[in-house]
Design a protein around this motif. Structure first.
Motif, mmCIF file in Angstrom:
data_model
loop_
_atom_site.group_PDB
_atom_site.id
_atom_site.type_symbol
_atom_site.label_atom_id
_atom_site.label_comp_id
_atom_site.label_asym_id
_atom_site.label_seq_id
_atom_site.Cartn_x
_atom_site.Cartn_y
_atom_site.Cartn_z
ATOM 1 N N UNK A 34 78.697 44.059 61.405
ATOM 2 C CA UNK A 34 77.546 44.619 61.845
ATOM 3 C C UNK A 34 76.266 44.922 60.966
ATOM 4 N N UNK A 35 76.583 44.965 59.953
ATOM 5 C CA UNK A 35 74.933 44.900 58.411
ATOM 6 C C UNK A 35 74.164 44.353 58.592
ATOM 7 N N UNK A 36 75.314 43.081 59.252
ATOM 8 C CA UNK A 36 74.515 41.587 59.320
ATOM 9 C C UNK A 36 73.955 40.918 60.881
ATOM 10 N N UNK A 37 73.536 42.053 61.317
ATOM 11 C CA UNK A 37 73.177 41.876 62.423
ATOM 12 C C UNK A 37 74.478 41.707 63.947
ATOM 13 N N UNK A 39 74.804 39.123 65.640
ATOM 14 C CA UNK A 39 75.811 37.528 66.425
ATOM 15 C C UNK A 39 77.179 37.338 65.310
ATOM 16 N N UNK A 40 77.733 38.276 64.194
ATOM 17 C CA UNK A 40 78.905 38.986 63.696
ATOM 18 C C UNK A 40 79.673 39.865 64.157
ATOM 19 N N UNK A 41 79.337 40.650 64.838
ATOM 20 C CA UNK A 41 80.527 41.865 65.248
ATOM 21 C C UNK A 41 81.491 41.922 65.142
ATOM 22 N N UNK A 42 82.480 42.839 63.983
ATOM 23 C CA UNK A 42 83.683 42.064 64.484
ATOM 24 C C UNK A 42 84.502 41.813 63.631
ATOM 25 N N UNK A 43 83.190 41.140 62.489
ATOM 26 C CA UNK A 43 84.031 40.228 61.683
ATOM 27 C C UNK A 43 83.380 41.303 59.873
ATOM 28 N N UNK A 44 84.513 41.103 58.967
ATOM 29 C CA UNK A 44 83.527 41.348 57.683
ATOM 30 C C UNK A 44 83.253 40.417 56.641
ATOM 31 N N UNK A 45 82.351 40.241 55.819
ATOM 32 C CA UNK A 45 81.977 40.109 54.486
ATOM 33 C C UNK A 45 83.247 40.230 53.520
ATOM 34 N N UNK A 46 83.379 39.084 53.010
ATOM 35 C CA UNK A 46 84.019 39.178 52.053
ATOM 36 C C UNK A 46 83.950 38.241 50.349
ATOM 37 N N UNK A 47 83.397 39.264 49.762
ATOM 38 C CA UNK A 47 83.033 38.191 48.737
ATOM 39 C C UNK A 47 83.711 37.684 47.607
ATOM 40 N N UNK A 48 83.826 36.435 47.122
ATOM 41 C CA UNK A 48 85.155 35.562 46.329
ATOM 42 C C UNK A 48 83.833 35.367 45.265
ATOM 43 N N UNK A 49 82.870 36.533 44.429
ATOM 44 C CA UNK A 49 82.674 35.968 43.225
ATOM 45 C C UNK A 49 83.026 37.380 41.851
ATOM 46 N N UNK A 50 84.620 37.164 42.142
ATOM 47 C CA UNK A 50 85.408 38.210 41.367
ATOM 48 C C UNK A 50 86.398 36.505 41.056
ATOM 49 N N UNK A 51 87.417 37.687 39.493
ATOM 50 C CA UNK A 51 88.546 36.078 38.933
ATOM 51 C C UNK A 51 89.231 35.955 40.376
#
Length: 71
Positions: A34-37, A39-51
């Motif tokens: 929801x933080x990104x608009x 169009x992607x309600x009901x989703x979460x964004x997961x960062x893959x920038x960690x080990x």
């Protein structure tokens, strides 16, 4: 950055509710779609920038949390 969008609608929670509860219950931080608009309600964004080991541990915690919701 490297990110993954995960559909969490099967849990019965919004992306925002899923993200907040995941942080509280499993200490894993993700961004609600929801933080990104709308169009992607009901989703979460997961960062893959960690080990990789951190990603594996976070994945296990996310699976455990989703399972506790019956998803």
């Amino acid at each position: 950055g490297m990110f993954l969008l995960a559909d969490v609608r099967a849990t019965g929670l919004s992306g925002e509710d899923f993200a907040l509860r995941l942080l509280e219950e499993e200490q894993v931080a993700v961004m609600p779609g929801e933080a990104f608009g709308d169009g992607i309600n009901g989703f979460v964004r997961i960062s893959l920038t960690v080990p990789d080991e951190n990603i594996r541990e976070a994945s296990a915690r996310i699976r455990r949390f989703a399972a506790s919701l019956g998803a």
